[in-house]
Design an enzyme around this catalytic site. Sequence first.
Site, mmCIF file in Angstrom:
data_model
loop_
_atom_site.group_PDB
_atom_site.id
_atom_site.type_symbol
_atom_site.label_atom_id
_atom_site.label_comp_id
_atom_site.label_asym_id
_atom_site.label_seq_id
_atom_site.Cartn_x
_atom_site.Cartn_y
_atom_site.Cartn_z
ATOM 1 N N CYS A 121 0.883 -1.172 0.000
ATOM 2 C CA CYS A 121 0.000 0.000 0.000
ATOM 3 C C CYS A 121 0.918 1.218 0.000
ATOM 4 C CB CYS A 121 -0.979 -0.003 1.179
ATOM 5 S SG CYS A 121 -0.231 0.161 2.811
HETATM 6 O O1 LIG Z 1 -0.907 3.516 2.765
HETATM 7 C C1 LIG Z 1 -2.061 3.195 2.818
HETATM 8 C C2 LIG Z 1 -2.639 2.497 3.989
HETATM 9 O O2 LIG Z 1 -1.679 2.242 4.952
HETATM 10 C C3 LIG Z 1 -2.979 3.507 1.671
HETATM 11 O O3 LIG Z 1 -2.384 3.134 0.478
HETATM 12 C C4 LIG Z 1 -3.290 4.995 1.718
HETATM 13 O O4 LIG Z 1 -4.024 5.245 2.897
HETATM 14 C C5 LIG Z 1 -4.082 5.435 0.501
HETATM 15 O O5 LIG Z 1 -5.318 4.820 0.491
HETATM 16 P P1 LIG Z 1 -6.559 5.529 -0.264
HETATM 17 O O6 LIG Z 1 -6.122 5.718 -1.690
HETATM 18 O O7 LIG Z 1 -7.661 4.520 -0.103
HETATM 19 O O8 LIG Z 1 -6.810 6.813 0.453
#
Ligand SMILES: O=C(CO)[C@H](O)[C@H](O)COP(=O)(O)O
Length: 151
Positions: free
Chosen positions: A65
């Site tokens: 992520c």
């Molecule tokens: O690093 C992360 C979680 O730890 C996610 O990738 C980050 O929060 C982005 O997520 P979104 O695009 O759903 O906001």
Amino acid sequence: MRISVSSDMDEPVARALVAELHERGHEVRAHGALSLGDDTQWAVCSEAAAREVASGTADQAVVCCWTGTGASIAANKVPGVRAALCTDAGTADGARRWNDANVLALSLRLTSGPLLKEILDAWFAGVPSDDPEDRRNVERTARLDRERAGS
Ligand SMILES: O=C(CO)[C@H](O)[C@H](O)COP(=O)(O)O
């Protein structure tokens, strides 16, 4: 090896990861943004990849992520999974050696192409230590899984 891979974002480094694993001869099972029509929430796709390791459908997983934290947290909630967030090769080596980690968590934000290869080199070269103290530590964490399962 059968490697499950997940990412909540369709980032170039996540695509490079899949290509690199194929190039190294691994069988890749993709989740999240790496699989058309899949749920891309990090909590969902990381869990899906981790569950494949826990069930034996996959030998290992790489979960990604943006920061790597959500992916590692979700994976580590799956009993039997030891996920390690690795931002350099030394951490990846230690994760395999001392922690017998079976899931590699990566930050899409921090992992450049060359760094990705260094981390994967260290991860796949790493062999779990047979030092009794190291094994006891891994066993102590497995006890937490059993406590949660009530056995
Ligand atoms: O690093 C992360 C979680 O730890 C996610 O990738 C980050 O929060 C982005 O997520 P979104 O695009 O759903 O906001």
